[in-house]
Motif scaffolding. Sequence first.
Motif, PDB file in Angstrom:
ATOM      1  N   GLY A 117       0.817  -1.217   0.000  1.00 38.03           N
ATOM      2  CA  GLY A 117       0.000   0.000   0.000  1.00 38.03           C
ATOM      3  C   GLY A 117       0.847   1.261   0.000  1.00 38.03           C
ATOM      4  N   HIS A 118       1.905   1.278   0.820  1.00 35.35           N
ATOM      5  CA  HIS A 118       2.795   2.436   0.844  1.00 35.35           C
ATOM      6  C   HIS A 118       3.484   2.624  -0.499  1.00 35.35           C
ATOM      7  N   LEU A 289      14.343   6.037  -6.119  1.00 41.32           N
ATOM      8  CA  LEU A 289      15.250   5.601  -5.066  1.00 41.32           C
ATOM      9  C   LEU A 289      14.944   6.378  -3.793  1.00 41.32           C
ATOM     10  N   PRO A 290      14.980   5.714  -2.629  1.00 39.63           N
ATOM     11  CA  PRO A 290      14.692   6.435  -1.382  1.00 39.63           C
ATOM     12  C   PRO A 290      15.769   7.458  -1.071  1.00 39.63           C
ATOM     13  N   CYS A 298       8.908   2.199   4.705  1.00 36.29           N
ATOM     14  CA  CYS A 298       8.981   1.389   3.481  1.00 36.29           C
ATOM     15  C   CYS A 298       9.951   2.050   2.509  1.00 36.29           C
ATOM     16  N   ARG A 299      11.222   1.886   2.763  1.00 38.55           N
ATOM     17  CA  ARG A 299      12.231   2.526   1.923  1.00 38.55           C
ATOM     18  C   ARG A 299      12.675   1.512   0.868  1.00 38.55           C
ATOM     19  N   LEU A 300      11.959   1.486  -0.254  1.00 37.07           N
ATOM     20  CA  LEU A 300      12.232   0.548  -1.325  1.00 37.07           C
ATOM     21  C   LEU A 300      12.635   1.296  -2.582  1.00 37.07           C
ATOM     22  N   SER A 301      13.517   0.671  -3.349  1.00 36.62           N
ATOM     23  CA  SER A 301      13.836   1.175  -4.682  1.00 36.62           C
ATOM     24  C   SER A 301      12.839   0.560  -5.658  1.00 36.62           C
ATOM     25  N   MET A 302      12.195   1.396  -6.453  1.00 36.96           N
ATOM     26  CA  MET A 302      11.129   0.933  -7.339  1.00 36.96           C
ATOM     27  C   MET A 302      11.402   1.343  -8.770  1.00 36.96           C
TER      28      MET A 302
END
Length: 532
Positions: A117-118, A289-290, A298-302
Amino acid sequence: MSVHYTLNLRVFWPLVTGLCTALVCLYHVLRGSGDARTEPPEGADGGFPLLKVAVLLLLGYILLRCRHAVRQRFLPGSPRLGGHSALSPRHLGEPSLDILLESYYEHEVRLSPHVLGHSKAHVSRIVGELVRAGRARGSPGPIPGGALALAFRGDFIQVGSAYEQHKIRRPDGFDVLVPLRLPPLVALEPRSLGAEPALAPAFHGCFVCALKAPPGASGGHWLRDCKAFADGFCVDVRGRRHLSATLVLRWFQSHLQRSLATVRYSLEGRCRVSLTPGGLEQPPTLHVLPCRTDYGCCRLSMAVRLIPAVHLGDSVFLVAPPLPPSPVAPLSELPGGLRADALWGVNTARQEQKLLSWLQERAPPGACYLKCLQLLKALRDLGARGLDPTAATQWGRILSSYVLKTVLLAALLRQGAPAQGWDEAHLGERLEELVQFLRDCLLRRRTLFHCLLGPGGAAAEVGPLPKVLREATPVDLLATFDRQAREFAAARLLSTWRRLPQLLRAYGGPRYLARCPPPRNQRPQGFPEDEP
């Protein structure tokens, strides 16, 4: 489509422990600052030692974790395991397939709804700012602006498994359609290529879009008025001007780069963004990138794939470019005067979301449609282990996520709604039926048709479709691959299913499941190296 949220104890209890430790530290700091002027008498205890408090909290956390693990895995009557006890005689020597599937799903497949969700909200905010900036900038490129400019429509559409609740493993990849606004003087006449006799099967799902005058426009004046647009975004195909997916994609990437330069400064405090062009064959990818100063949970690279789309009507879009074809049908060998840069693919993701929702609404409570699809994807990933890069690429292409989703939809539509026997107590049986159905599609039927294209599609369940899709030739998703490739995929699929209990013990779940060795005659002998 309803989403069921569950408490993630792997995050909850460490968070509670850290919060309690912080409160104890704060208490001691405040108490120490208040009693700084008065020293305690010699030999007196100035307060409960901080080390003892931390040890007690750690012991409480360990006890609660052990209690939860015992209740989830060893107590009888768990509804998620169909009422069978993990300590019953049938499980003493070896856990059942239901237990192994459930454990693998929880530890390796299932996504945290909180993190997903985040991630989706973060992607929505960033793409929204980028699209609004692109709409405000106007149109660069061949036509700087005016009535004949190509432009962003101003909205975006989130598609793919992350938004259909069947994404697995990590929420780090997303697909977003960016609808384009055509000039008012330009109308399109799409045509399916499924009926082209000399065309390779890989292109039967493609479309071409000829330009035509809108209603009420005179032919001679219209050709003169829209010449600038036709010269900038169209190519000649069989004597008519057709909208070029390649030229539109080139403009789209340039416009995105300019728009990203506009919003980059405002995003610096939240994340770092960059755009990787996809060339002339693939849409660009936005990398998120965070930021180092981002202290979110929720520090994800997407990676967000931004796909330019032309609206046909009824939530159906033509996308540029089409899906990459099989190597056996190169783009340079198109017959009949067709051009590769004029081909478009069709995206029916919104209609497929409606079909999934329609099936879910008519399903009994607790139906495991999407869970079966997630486990089918996990089975495909397990089957790719040990293959050489060429074979692994072919395996992933044949058993793509879209093919697996089509298998589920086709199986459910064959049974009719509401389909019975899809509760979690029969999870293993339903998964085996899907594997068998996919094997039959690869070998016996040798066909797996698109669930929406053509007169035999599921249009009645999802609402009206554009006429060009209803009248299109049915598209076989497996026609691209030759007999040898399909036989390889079917054999590998059955081999992976037979070895599934051993693979689940080896590659996922709690370690206690791996302590139960399979019988000697059932152990996989060199599975990473052998071939079916």
